[in-house]
Structure formats: C-alpha cells, structure tokens
Design a protein around this motif. Structure first.
Motif, PDB file in Angstrom:
ATOM      1  N   LEU A 496       7.401  20.019  76.558  1.00  0.00           N
ATOM      2  CA  LEU A 496       5.891  20.509  76.245  1.00  0.00           C
ATOM      3  C   LEU A 496       5.443  19.370  75.147  1.00  0.00           C
ATOM      4  O   LEU A 496       4.308  19.338  75.049  1.00  0.00           O
ATOM      5  CB  LEU A 496       5.711  21.694  76.717  1.00  0.00           C
ATOM      6  CG  LEU A 496       6.032  22.398  78.077  1.00  0.00           C
ATOM      7  CD1 LEU A 496       5.601  24.080  77.892  1.00  0.00           C
ATOM      8  CD2 LEU A 496       5.533  21.592  79.014  1.00  0.00           C
ATOM      9  N   ARG A 497       6.468  20.099  74.286  1.00  0.00           N
ATOM     10  CA  ARG A 497       6.516  19.616  72.348  1.00  0.00           C
ATOM     11  C   ARG A 497       7.283  19.028  72.104  1.00  0.00           C
ATOM     12  O   ARG A 497       8.283  18.850  72.365  1.00  0.00           O
ATOM     13  CB  ARG A 497       5.049  20.708  71.615  1.00  0.00           C
ATOM     14  CG  ARG A 497       4.098  21.299  72.430  1.00  0.00           C
ATOM     15  CD  ARG A 497       2.802  21.112  72.054  1.00  0.00           C
ATOM     16  NE  ARG A 497       1.923  21.016  72.594  1.00  0.00           N
ATOM     17  CZ  ARG A 497       1.602  21.475  73.873  1.00  0.00           C
ATOM     18  NH1 ARG A 497       1.917  20.500  74.458  1.00  0.00           N
ATOM     19  NH2 ARG A 497       0.565  21.862  74.080  1.00  0.00           N
ATOM     20  N   LEU A 498       6.841  18.162  71.352  1.00  0.00           N
ATOM     21  CA  LEU A 498       7.792  17.827  70.015  1.00  0.00           C
ATOM     22  C   LEU A 498       6.959  17.882  68.531  1.00  0.00           C
ATOM     23  O   LEU A 498       6.275  17.994  68.441  1.00  0.00           O
ATOM     24  CB  LEU A 498       7.546  15.907  70.176  1.00  0.00           C
ATOM     25  CG  LEU A 498       8.780  15.702  71.337  1.00  0.00           C
ATOM     26  CD1 LEU A 498       8.331  14.006  72.429  1.00  0.00           C
ATOM     27  CD2 LEU A 498      10.303  16.687  71.295  1.00  0.00           C
ATOM     28  N   ALA A 499       8.044  17.689  67.491  1.00  0.00           N
ATOM     29  CA  ALA A 499       7.720  17.511  65.998  1.00  0.00           C
ATOM     30  C   ALA A 499       8.829  16.907  65.065  1.00  0.00           C
ATOM     31  O   ALA A 499      10.038  17.935  65.779  1.00  0.00           O
ATOM     32  CB  ALA A 499       7.171  19.117  65.251  1.00  0.00           C
ATOM     33  N   PHE A 500       9.033  16.234  64.891  1.00  0.00           N
ATOM     34  CA  PHE A 500       9.729  15.652  63.620  1.00  0.00           C
ATOM     35  C   PHE A 500       9.344  16.714  62.221  1.00  0.00           C
ATOM     36  O   PHE A 500       8.962  17.004  61.907  1.00  0.00           O
ATOM     37  CB  PHE A 500       9.553  14.292  62.619  1.00  0.00           C
ATOM     38  CG  PHE A 500      10.119  13.365  63.958  1.00  0.00           C
ATOM     39  CD1 PHE A 500      11.338  12.899  63.774  1.00  0.00           C
ATOM     40  CD2 PHE A 500       9.097  12.448  64.788  1.00  0.00           C
ATOM     41  CE1 PHE A 500      11.717  11.775  64.932  1.00  0.00           C
ATOM     42  CE2 PHE A 500       9.654  11.742  65.800  1.00  0.00           C
ATOM     43  CZ  PHE A 500      11.063  10.996  65.440  1.00  0.00           C
ATOM     44  N   SER A 509      12.144  20.373  69.701  1.00  0.00           N
ATOM     45  CA  SER A 509      11.501  19.930  71.666  1.00  0.00           C
ATOM     46  C   SER A 509      11.388  21.356  72.031  1.00  0.00           C
ATOM     47  O   SER A 509      12.227  22.152  71.626  1.00  0.00           O
ATOM     48  CB  SER A 509      12.569  19.206  72.248  1.00  0.00           C
ATOM     49  OG  SER A 509      13.034  19.066  72.344  1.00  0.00           O
ATOM     50  N   CYS A 510      10.753  21.630  72.520  1.00  0.00           N
ATOM     51  CA  CYS A 510      10.257  22.813  73.564  1.00  0.00           C
ATOM     52  C   CYS A 510      10.209  21.895  74.661  1.00  0.00           C
ATOM     53  O   CYS A 510       9.253  20.806  75.397  1.00  0.00           O
ATOM     54  CB  CYS A 510       9.744  24.160  73.423  1.00  0.00           C
ATOM     55  SG  CYS A 510       7.860  23.140  72.676  1.00  0.00           S
ATOM     56  N   SER A 511      10.850  23.277  76.283  1.00  0.00           N
ATOM     57  CA  SER A 511      10.400  22.379  77.741  1.00  0.00           C
ATOM     58  C   SER A 511      10.922  23.382  78.138  1.00  0.00           C
ATOM     59  O   SER A 511      10.835  24.501  78.267  1.00  0.00           O
ATOM     60  CB  SER A 511      12.166  21.127  77.650  1.00  0.00           C
ATOM     61  OG  SER A 511      12.536  20.674  76.716  1.00  0.00           O
ATOM     62  N   ALA A 519       7.095  27.434  77.194  1.00  0.00           N
ATOM     63  CA  ALA A 519       8.955  26.891  77.125  1.00  0.00           C
ATOM     64  C   ALA A 519       9.659  28.042  77.145  1.00  0.00           C
ATOM     65  O   ALA A 519       9.491  29.486  76.481  1.00  0.00           O
ATOM     66  CB  ALA A 519       9.385  26.075  76.425  1.00  0.00           C
ATOM     67  N   ARG A 520      10.778  28.560  77.436  1.00  0.00           N
ATOM     68  CA  ARG A 520      11.781  29.157  76.999  1.00  0.00           C
ATOM     69  C   ARG A 520      12.613  29.005  76.509  1.00  0.00           C
ATOM     70  O   ARG A 520      13.757  29.570  76.035  1.00  0.00           O
ATOM     71  CB  ARG A 520      12.381  30.147  78.948  1.00  0.00           C
ATOM     72  CG  ARG A 520      11.684  30.869  79.513  1.00  0.00           C
ATOM     73  CD  ARG A 520      11.957  31.508  80.514  1.00  0.00           C
ATOM     74  NE  ARG A 520      12.453  31.606  79.639  1.00  0.00           N
ATOM     75  CZ  ARG A 520      12.161  34.170  80.163  1.00  0.00           C
ATOM     76  NH1 ARG A 520      11.075  33.834  80.907  1.00  0.00           N
ATOM     77  NH2 ARG A 520      12.791  34.620  79.616  1.00  0.00           N
ATOM     78  N   GLU A 521      12.463  28.017  75.892  1.00  0.00           N
ATOM     79  CA  GLU A 521      14.037  27.363  75.292  1.00  0.00           C
ATOM     80  C   GLU A 521      13.302  26.540  73.798  1.00  0.00           C
ATOM     81  O   GLU A 521      12.392  25.573  74.135  1.00  0.00           O
ATOM     82  CB  GLU A 521      15.434  26.124  75.492  1.00  0.00           C
ATOM     83  CG  GLU A 521      15.957  27.269  76.382  1.00  0.00           C
ATOM     84  CD  GLU A 521      16.442  26.844  77.531  1.00  0.00           C
ATOM     85  OE1 GLU A 521      17.674  27.415  77.760  1.00  0.00           O
ATOM     86  OE2 GLU A 521      17.071  25.414  77.427  1.00  0.00           O
ATOM     87  N   VAL A 522      13.765  26.803  72.527  1.00  0.00           N
ATOM     88  CA  VAL A 522      13.197  25.486  71.865  1.00  0.00           C
ATOM     89  C   VAL A 522      14.780  24.900  71.508  1.00  0.00           C
ATOM     90  O   VAL A 522      15.702  25.786  71.007  1.00  0.00           O
ATOM     91  CB  VAL A 522      13.140  26.461  70.571  1.00  0.00           C
ATOM     92  CG1 VAL A 522      12.487  25.453  69.412  1.00  0.00           C
ATOM     93  CG2 VAL A 522      11.185  26.645  70.666  1.00  0.00           C
ATOM     94  N   PHE A 544       3.984  27.525  73.561  1.00  0.00           N
ATOM     95  CA  PHE A 544       3.170  26.105  73.458  1.00  0.00           C
ATOM     96  C   PHE A 544       3.092  25.490  72.347  1.00  0.00           C
ATOM     97  O   PHE A 544       2.583  24.270  72.186  1.00  0.00           O
ATOM     98  CB  PHE A 544       2.398  26.500  74.043  1.00  0.00           C
ATOM     99  CG  PHE A 544       1.929  26.544  75.489  1.00  0.00           C
ATOM    100  CD1 PHE A 544       1.984  25.480  75.713  1.00  0.00           C
ATOM    101  CD2 PHE A 544       2.164  28.303  76.080  1.00  0.00           C
ATOM    102  CE1 PHE A 544       1.629  25.428  77.944  1.00  0.00           C
ATOM    103  CE2 PHE A 544       1.907  27.764  77.555  1.00  0.00           C
ATOM    104  CZ  PHE A 544       2.026  26.771  78.177  1.00  0.00           C
ATOM    105  N   ALA A 545       3.621  25.651  70.710  1.00  0.00           N
ATOM    106  CA  ALA A 545       3.382  25.066  70.146  1.00  0.00           C
ATOM    107  C   ALA A 545       4.957  25.005  68.642  1.00  0.00           C
ATOM    108  O   ALA A 545       5.274  26.581  68.681  1.00  0.00           O
ATOM    109  CB  ALA A 545       2.358  25.470  69.023  1.00  0.00           C
TER     110      ALA A 545
END
Length: 703
Positions: A496-500, A509-511, A519-522, A544-545
């Motif tokens: 769902l989301r990516l961030a450097f 990432s979160c999926s 997501a339930r995991e980061v 979500f973020a």
C-alpha cells in the motif's frame, strides 16, 4: 474517404458524406439488413494506422455502445475495414440548431424564444449530466449548435460526442471545416480557455461550451472567444463579453446570469455541474412564456437522482459507509470565493528547541464565525487574516499518460522528474522540462499504489497490488530489484505505501491482503543489508500512511485504528502510541519535524517534535471546509521549507495553506457527481511545483 454506394460489411451502403475534418468523416448510410438510415463515423487512414489512436477509437466504441439516453443517438456497431475503423450509430432525421438559427435570422424572426431554448437546454443538460456521471466520465469536447439536432420526431439530440478521458489525451469528435484540423479539434467560439490552451478538459469544459451554445441561440451571435476575454482580463480590463440579456432584452436577467456563470473564463469559476446548471436555469426561468407556442417552462423539472452504482467508485470501502447524497452545490460555488478570502488556521512559529505553537482565534475571526476546525484536544487552529496566500500556484500541465486512477505521485529530489503510479499497472517517469514520459515501467501485474524516490534520486521504489516492491534506476529505467514482502502467510499482500528515510538507510513498507482495510504489518528494509526486512511489532491495524522523522531516527505510521505510532529506529523498536478520535488516512512530515495527519473527519491533526525531549506535542487541527461526512483527506504534503501545506480530498478538493501568513487557498473544489477525486499529492524540493493524481488518470501540475 468513401465513395457513394460503397458497401461495408455487406450491410451498410453509403448514401452521402455529411461531415468531415479532424480525423475522419461522417456518412449517411442505409442499413440493408434492417432497412433504416444510420450515421457512420470513419477514421482517416493515417489515424487508423497509428496504434494508440486505433485503441482510442475502439475504446470510444465500447464506452459509447453502453450509453442509453433519449437525447443521445445509440451506437449500434463498430468494425475495422480496409485500414480504417467505423462507428455506426442512429441517424437522426431533422435539422441542427445552427441551420435552424440561420434560417430564422435570414427570415427576420430573430433568435430562438427563451422558453423554447430552455426546454431544449433542460434535455441536453440531462444528457450531459448522464455522460459526466458515468463510472468513466465522458466529456463531449465540441458542443455547439451544429452538434445539436431537432429531430423530426420532435426530440432534441446531442450528436457527435467523443472520447472519455484517458491516456489517449483529447481526441475529439469529427468536425466541419470551421474547426481545428488537429486531433484536439474544437470550434473556437465555443471552446473554453483550457481547451484552447491544450491544458486538458473537465466536465466544466462542456459547461462552457453549452453556455456558449445557449448564448448564441438566445442572442443570434456567438460569444467572444475565451482567449480574447482572457487577454483583456490579464490586462486588468473589464470582461468584454456582454450578458445575453444585454443583446436580447427578452432573455430574463436571471437566465442571463446563469449563462454568464457557465461562461466564466476559468473553469473553477463556472457552474460546477450539468445538474447544477439545469436546476439553476429551471429556477431562473420560472414563468418564462414561449411567445411562439404559448407554453411555459416548468419551474421545477423532475431531475432524477443519479443511481448509486453509477457514482464514482472509491477504493477504501471501510472509510465510506455513507451512500451518496445530494449536496448543496449552489452554496458550494458561492463558498469558493469566500474560501479564497477565509484564512486557515495555523500560525507556526519556530522557537528554541524546535517547538511550534498555534495562534488563538482573534476577535475579528470570531466575529466572522471562523473559530477553527472541529476536533480533538489541543489548541484550535485560527482562520488567519483572509489575505491571499503569499505563494501563488496556477494549473500549468495535465499529463494524460495513464489509463487508470493515479494512486501516487512523487517528484525526484532534483525536481527533474515526476513519477506516477496507476491502476493501469504502470509507473511513468515524466521529464519536468518537456512534460513528456521519459520511462514507462511496466513490470507490475497489478495496480501501483505507491512510488517513492531515494534521497539521492537514483532509485525509484514502487509498490503494487501484485504484492511486490520494485526498485528502478532513474537513470536508465531498468529494474534493479524486485521482491515480495509476504509475511503473514501464503496470501498475496498488496503493497500500500512506501517511504525512504531521509538518510537513505531504510525503506519502509506496509502491506495488506485487503487493501481497503489497511495494513496489519509495517516492515523496515535496510539498504546496507541487501534490503532485508524487519517487521515492526506494535499491534498494527489498518495502516494507510507511513513516513520518517527528518533525522531518520523515527518511523511513523497512522491508520484506521485511530493511532499514530512512533518507532525509535536507533534503540528498542517498540512504538510510542498516540490515540486520536477519528481514523487516519495519510501523513506528512516536514524537514523541521512538523507532523500532519489527514483524517476521515476531514481534519488535519498536527504535532511537533521537540528535539530536546524527543516528545511529539499536539498542536490541534486544521479543517477541510469543502469535505463532508462522505469524504476524507486522501493526501497531504509539505513544501521543503514547510511554508506550504497541500491537502487533497476524496471529493476532488485541493487546498493549499501558507503557514507563514496563516492563509489558505482553494486550488480545486469538489463538484458533486462531476467531481474528480484526488488520491495523491507531492511538492517538488524547491517548493515551486506541486502535483496531484486523480481518479480520471490525469496528473495535474501547478507552478
């Protein structure tokens, strides 16, 4: 061009050519199977041989084939023959309104009676409302009197409608000799400014063209072209376009005012939808009598509600349980001007130790009724002075490169590239000098939900519904690495989301197996460890973020569980948790560690990070005045110097705050059924460009 008596598909025999230009011809033919007249639209050979345009024509046929409205001709067939493509539709016997008007004027009868014209307008606007509110909105792009026909059966018909918006850009409908010869064809007197300048079209573009059509029918002359009016306005002169009632006193002033509103030079100043214009004309025409036929226009026509299944689809089902409802769009249009003067909310002053504070509403703010946004605990944001924001942004570019929703946009650190990820499974890197695609990345097999540049700009990361994270070289567009974060079992998990992290050490990432629920995991991926992951443990739910603090020491997540989590990456990775009153949908972190979280209740929660105590402090919240209970904030972003904050909404609202002058500016307003939800937003590093990606597949860029 076909000759007379040519027979197509052993069925359609050409009788005459009735139009041509743009990119093809229109013929009248006889369908010898059913014994009825049909209109056949042919692409020119050079267009038929261009693969992208061939696909566009085929897409048009499929879209138009499903249209069912009594003011639109039916599309009945589509086929390819001898290096050309053909679209077959009902042939409407009758005369177009341009020819009818010409006859009236030659006979000294003057323009059409107001009541008769408004009766036609009611039916055409109903057809436009139907087109604009399709799941994939269809914009006509060439409404004019010659494209509206009065049928021998007494009906009124909108003809020659064109393509729904997509990656093909603006292939318009077939034109006569008075139009442009380019693919983006139109008729100058009826075309809005954005179409003349080739910056893209909106439903409001059809509103302008239909307003120009009504103006011509009621006054006997077309309006002054939008480009000439814009030139006068740029010189701070009065708009040279006289009202319709000034040219024809038989037109009520109230009707003239609606038409003038539809003819506003800037699309955001126009009537916001066909449905709104229809209702406004109905109210303003109450009691208008047709002198030729002694009929009266019904002041309250039956305007049906749009079916719920035709309402534009939004992906986060858990965020939007409310059914679409009627909005007060006339109030919304009037409120746009007020929002541009209303201030927002926040005075951010940096003091020793990196702390921020908010100014309380002053007496004049309270007198105006602007006491800040609703919300949780903490100081309320004030509305500011109401002066224009110090930095002005104008819509400069619209990138029509995708065939589906644009879920994510990002600028490279040097500002030379803008990346966009789409429902069409592609990632496109566009050059910000030429605003054309530099690389189109096509390895994903599902929608691309997130794109992020590494701090040095050499790598672009993308996350997809196909369950993979991919790293790309921004220098040559080559795939560097691809992997799946699947950590919760065998089920495929959408990324769902990516961030450097700002130091480039981490990629977060979160999926989720159910993207609509978050997501339930980061997970945290380390570059120096060949992007191997560590799952962060914190009872995560509905994320979500995600983002990083400016010093890369903390990872921050927010989600539907109403919690913001702060993981300390330099020590024990157990998060500190802040709880708010509403689900959160997006976050942004400035270089000075000001944290903004967009929420389901259409407010932005603010925190600041004290570098001394390593504690995040609540600064209150800001409100998105144009969002209601059905909508929510979809994306927020700070400029590099945090002087500006942009926020987008699921209703299409885009709002910009100037944090130095405490003022706000409405970049785009949501517009009911014709709205275009925006799902992503980004600032360039120099703060001079901002981009938003929307439901219509367009990346819009302001400068």
């Amino acid at each position: 061009m076909l000759t007379l008596d040519t027979k197509l598909k052993d069925r359609y025999r050409i009788l005459e050519r009735i139009g041509g230009g743009g990119f093809g011809y229109v013929y009248k033919a006889i369908d010898e199977v059913f014994g009825c007249s049909v209109a056949i639209k042919e692409t020119r050979e050079e267009v038929a041989n261009e693969n992208k345009l061939r696909k566009a024509f085929e897409r048009e046929a499929k879209l138009l084939r499903n249209l069912k409205h009594n003011a639109l001709p039916r599309v009945t067939d589509y086929f390819f023959h001898d290096q050309a493509q053909f679209l077959v539709m009902d042939f409407i016997e009758g005369q177009d309104l341009a020819a009818c008007l010409k006859t009236r004027l030659q006979q000294g009868q003057g323009p059409f009676p107001c009541a008769q014209t408004l009766a036609w307008a009611d039916k055409i606007l109903d057809a436009l409302e139907y087109l604009h509110s399709r799941p994939e909105p269809i914009i006509h792009r060439d409404i004019k009197p010659s494209n509206i026909k009065l049928g021998e059966d007494g009906g009124i018909y909108l003809l020659d409608f064109g393509l729904a918006k997509g990656s093909t850009g603006q292939m318009s409908t077939l034109m006569d000799g008075n139009t442009s010869s380019s693919i983006s064809a139109f008729t100058r007197e009826y075309a809005p400014l954005e179409q003349l300048q080739d910056t893209g079209t909106e439903p409001q573009s059809d509103i302008y063209a239909f307003g120009a059509t009504l103006y011509h029918l009621l006054t006997g002359q077309p309006p002054i072209p939008a480009s000439m009016r814009d030139e006068a306005l740029q010189r701070q002169q009065t708009d040279p376009l006289p009202g319709a009632s000034a040219l024809n006193p038989a037109v009520p002033i109230e009707v003239s005012q609606v038409i003038t509103k539809a003819l506003a030079v800037r699309w955001w100043d126009r009537v916001s939808s066909a449905k709104e214009m229809r209702a406004a004309l109905s109210r303003s025409s109450s009691g208008v009598v047709n002198r030729d036929e002694s009929t009266t226009i019904d002041p309250q026509p039956n305007i049906p509600e749009k079916d719920a299944d035709e309402f534009i689809t939004r992906p986060l089902r858990s965020i939007e349980p409310v059914e679409p409802k009627e909005r007060g769009r006339m109030l919304l249009v009037g409120a746009v001007a007020m929002v541009l003067l209303a201030g927002l909310t926040i005075a951010i002053a940096l003091s020793v130790g990196g702390r921020f504070s908010l100014r309380s509403p002053n007496t004049s703010d309270v007198a105006r009724g602007d006491t800040g946004a609703k919300g949780d605990t903490g100081a309320k944001a004030d509305t500011g002075s109401g002066k224009p924001a110090s930095q002005s942004f104008e819509l400069k570019h619209q990138l029509h490169n995708h065939d589906g929703i644009v879920w994510s946009v990002a600028f490279s650190p040097d500002g030379e590239l803008v990346a966009s990820g789409s429902e069409d499974r592609t990632v496109i890197l566009s050059d910000t000098e030429t605003w054309s695609p530099k690389f189109t990345l096509t390895s994903h097999t599902g929608a691309v939900y997130s794109v992020a540049f590494s701090p040095d700009g050499k790598i672009l990361a993308s996350g997809s519904r196909d369950g993979t994270i991919k790293l790309w070289s921004t220098e040559n567009g080559q795939l560097i690495k691809s992997w799946s974060p699947r950590t919760s079992g065998a089920a495929k998990e959408s990324v769902l989301r990516l961030a450097f992290s700002p130091d480039g050490r981490f990629l977060a990432s979160c999926s989720s197996t159910e993207p609509e629920n978050g997501a339930r995991e980061v997970q945290l991926w380390e570059a120096r460890n060949e992007w191997r992951a560590a799952t962060l443990d914190g009872n995560v739910s509905g994320v979500f973020a995600i983002g990083f603090s400016s010093d890369s020491s903390q990872l921050i997540s927010a989600g539907l569980d109403k919690k913001v989590r702060f993981w300390n990456l330099d020590g024990e990775r157990r998060p500190r948790v802040l709880t708010v009153a509403t689900p959160l949908t997006t976050i942004a972190v400035s270089k000075e560690n000001l944290l903004a979280c967009g929420s389901r209740d259409a407010t932005i929660k603010l925190w600041s990070d004290s570098q001394l105590s390593r504690d995040w402090q609540n600064l209150g919240e800001l409100g998105m005045a144009h969002l209601d209970g059905e909508d929510y904030i979809t994306a927020i972003a700070f400029s590099a110097d945090q002087s500006n904050l942009i926020a987008t909404g699921a209703d299409g609202t885009i709002k910009l705050w100037d944090t130095r002058t405490r003022t706000s500016k409405l970049i785009a307003a949501g517009s009911g059924e014709a709205r275009t939800p925006q799902w992503s937003a980004a600032f360039s590093a120099n703060g001079k460009m901002l981009a938003a990606g929307g439901q219509d597949g367009i990346v819009r860029v302001w400068q």
